[in-house]
Write a protein that holds these residues in place. Sequence first.
Motif, mmCIF file in Angstrom:
data_model
loop_
_atom_site.group_PDB
_atom_site.id
_atom_site.type_symbol
_atom_site.label_atom_id
_atom_site.label_comp_id
_atom_site.label_asym_id
_atom_site.label_seq_id
_atom_site.Cartn_x
_atom_site.Cartn_y
_atom_site.Cartn_z
ATOM 1 N N ARG A 1 0.697 -1.231 -0.012
ATOM 2 C CA ARG A 1 -0.127 0.142 -0.205
ATOM 3 C C ARG A 1 0.842 1.356 -0.093
ATOM 4 N NH1 ARG A 1 -3.558 0.412 -1.812
ATOM 5 N NH2 ARG A 1 -4.883 1.443 -0.761
ATOM 6 N N GLY A 2 2.191 1.009 -0.129
ATOM 7 C CA GLY A 2 3.106 2.025 -0.392
ATOM 8 C C GLY A 2 3.497 2.766 1.085
ATOM 9 N N ILE A 3 3.170 2.092 2.215
ATOM 10 C CA ILE A 3 3.408 2.614 3.524
ATOM 11 C C ILE A 3 4.472 2.088 4.012
ATOM 12 C CG2 ILE A 3 2.362 2.556 5.805
ATOM 13 C CD1 ILE A 3 -0.349 2.417 4.512
ATOM 14 N N TYR A 4 5.353 3.115 4.468
ATOM 15 C CA TYR A 4 6.671 2.445 5.342
ATOM 16 C C TYR A 4 6.648 3.079 6.723
ATOM 17 C CZ TYR A 4 8.098 1.495 0.523
ATOM 18 O OH TYR A 4 7.934 0.904 -0.724
ATOM 19 N N ALA A 5 6.630 2.246 7.748
ATOM 20 C CA ALA A 5 6.477 2.680 9.015
ATOM 21 C C ALA A 5 7.513 2.004 9.919
ATOM 22 C CB ALA A 5 4.924 2.450 9.655
ATOM 23 N N ASP A 6 8.104 2.819 11.075
ATOM 24 C CA ASP A 6 8.725 1.972 11.969
ATOM 25 C C ASP A 6 8.069 1.205 12.936
ATOM 26 O OD1 ASP A 6 10.966 3.120 11.027
ATOM 27 O OD2 ASP A 6 10.828 4.992 12.257
ATOM 28 N N ASP A 7 8.535 0.460 13.849
ATOM 29 C CA ASP A 7 7.919 -0.437 14.670
ATOM 30 C C ASP A 7 7.130 0.230 15.555
ATOM 31 O OD1 ASP A 7 9.364 -2.695 13.407
ATOM 32 O OD2 ASP A 7 10.328 -3.106 15.097
ATOM 33 N N ASP A 8 7.435 1.332 16.262
ATOM 34 C CA ASP A 8 6.675 1.989 17.211
ATOM 35 C C ASP A 8 5.705 3.032 16.520
ATOM 36 O OD1 ASP A 8 8.320 4.046 15.824
ATOM 37 O OD2 ASP A 8 9.065 4.912 17.633
ATOM 38 N N GLU A 9 5.628 2.915 15.151
ATOM 39 C CA GLU A 9 4.370 3.289 14.557
ATOM 40 C C GLU A 9 3.283 2.462 14.156
ATOM 41 O OE1 GLU A 9 6.153 7.106 12.113
ATOM 42 O OE2 GLU A 9 6.732 5.206 11.444
ATOM 43 N N ILE A 10 3.241 1.389 14.685
ATOM 44 C CA ILE A 10 2.287 0.385 14.487
ATOM 45 C C ILE A 10 1.817 -0.235 15.761
ATOM 46 C CG2 ILE A 10 1.825 -1.844 13.174
ATOM 47 C CD1 ILE A 10 4.187 -1.326 11.359
ATOM 48 N N LEU A 11 0.366 -0.413 15.691
ATOM 49 C CA LEU A 11 -0.228 -1.215 16.948
ATOM 50 C C LEU A 11 -1.265 -2.197 16.481
ATOM 51 C CD1 LEU A 11 -0.649 -0.875 20.118
ATOM 52 C CD2 LEU A 11 -2.745 0.505 19.534
ATOM 53 N N ILE A 12 -1.215 -3.398 17.011
ATOM 54 C CA ILE A 12 -1.828 -4.480 16.683
ATOM 55 C C ILE A 12 -3.209 -4.385 17.527
ATOM 56 C CG2 ILE A 12 -2.452 -7.105 16.696
ATOM 57 C CD1 ILE A 12 -0.076 -5.921 14.851
ATOM 58 N N THR A 13 -4.412 -4.514 16.692
ATOM 59 C CA THR A 13 -5.866 -4.518 17.441
ATOM 60 C C THR A 13 -6.447 -5.715 17.261
ATOM 61 O OG1 THR A 13 -6.668 -3.356 15.551
ATOM 62 C CG2 THR A 13 -5.701 -1.934 17.100
ATOM 63 N N LEU A 14 -7.666 -5.665 18.292
ATOM 64 C CA LEU A 14 -8.704 -6.910 17.841
ATOM 65 C C LEU A 14 -9.740 -6.270 16.570
ATOM 66 C CD1 LEU A 14 -9.548 -7.822 21.370
ATOM 67 C CD2 LEU A 14 -8.263 -9.036 19.492
#
Length: 487
Positions: A186-199
């Motif tokens: 999707r053209g998205i480049y993010a660091d680990d601390d910019e991602i959160l897993i949810t339900l």
Amino acid sequence: MASATPKFLKLPENSPLSLRDQICEMISAAITSESLAHDRPLPSCRDLAEQLGVSRNTVFAAYNRLVDLELLVSRDRSGYFVAPQTAALQKAQSRENQNACQAVPCPVTFQPGNLMPVVNPLDWHKYPYPFIYNQIDPDLFPVDGWRECTRQALGRKQMPVWASDSVESDSPRLIQQLRQRLLNTRGIYADDDEILITLGSQNALYILGTIFARSGKPIALEDPGFFGARNAFRLAGSELIGVEVDDDGIVPDSIPAGCQLVFTTPSHQFPTMVTMSQKRRETLLEAAVVKDFLIIEDDYEAEMNYVAASSPSMRAMDRTGRVIYVGSLSKTVSPGIRLGFIVAHRDIIRQARIARGVMMRHPPTIVQEIVALFFQLGHYDSHLRNIERRYNKRWHAMNRAITRHLDMLRRTDSKGGTSFWLTGPQGFDASELALRLRSRGVLVDRGQDYYLSMNDRRSFRLGFAYVPVSKLDAGVEIIAAEVKKLL
């Protein structure tokens, strides 16, 4: 089979009965109240005698008396069990008593709420033609691949990874796989601390609604739009403002000043399924800067495109940190797995992580590890190609069926997804249509549920992900027959 002695088994006080009969009374009362499991042995004579402070012979005599009364059965080398006929009788009585219990008034009075419940029946899969939202064809799920990933995740070497408390963190392996195999498409480049897993995305929206509700500013949403987002933001306490949608998606000029957030589904607008153009996305990003609001981009069914190539995500176009990206694995893996994610500025993710920790700490780590392996071993890529091919075939078959049978209705220009949005003329009642169709074994999503004020009854939604290709035309023909009656 060993059985721990239930601590609730106590002799009645001041009973005139003998000890044997007191034990019989105690056990029979436990059976009647369904306090004893039907598939587990009762305590051994020794264990129960020690707990009650009586002799083993007394317990033995009581058990045998209950066997004579056909309340218990004795199984060689296994112990005493509740008799099967007694268990069946208790289940039947439990169902009868359930209705009686419902007649007891609730001690608390709830004021009428403004949340939109899911109106489809729980047994939707038993209907011949369930053209409803958010269902997938279970025959497409790669069971063998999922079983292999589960087996590996449950191995002893992997157990320390998921068996311990992860506090508020997520699976590093899943974060890595999302970055490498999903977000980059999707053209998205993010660091680990910019991602959160949810339900799932629903949980993601409630988390976001919670952390922004304190600002006191309203949230703008597409109207018609996703009622799940509406529910999440309302439950978090935010004021909602509906924004009109045209054939190009949400209209930026209609977004009022003073909003904190704007929720949009640009890949396939929910529920009309139109795709937001590149120019409209640029206009919306410019409006976010001028009017000082953040954008929640729900990338709904971004992978499902059958007529044109996928458009770039707004998060990939964003250069100001104003786009909060929400994704889900419900359509590409399974809705029952309940996994989604948020991609946003690290400061937003930090607040969202704290809020998630208050709600449920973190999504189950074992599920995260299984999904990470599902990506890592190539099962996700293979499964995605399979469902894209199958849904492509169904989309075109559904498109032909609607053209053939429902040309009297207006439909939006859709380039993909797993549903179609149809609208009748003034005076047409799609909610009445939905009621009539249900009696004929057809389920559709009524359009009024997607409007903020629920005042437009002309539209309805047809989802085709669960219905086989061979049944699509027949199902649409039944719909057409009822539409003609209403017209």
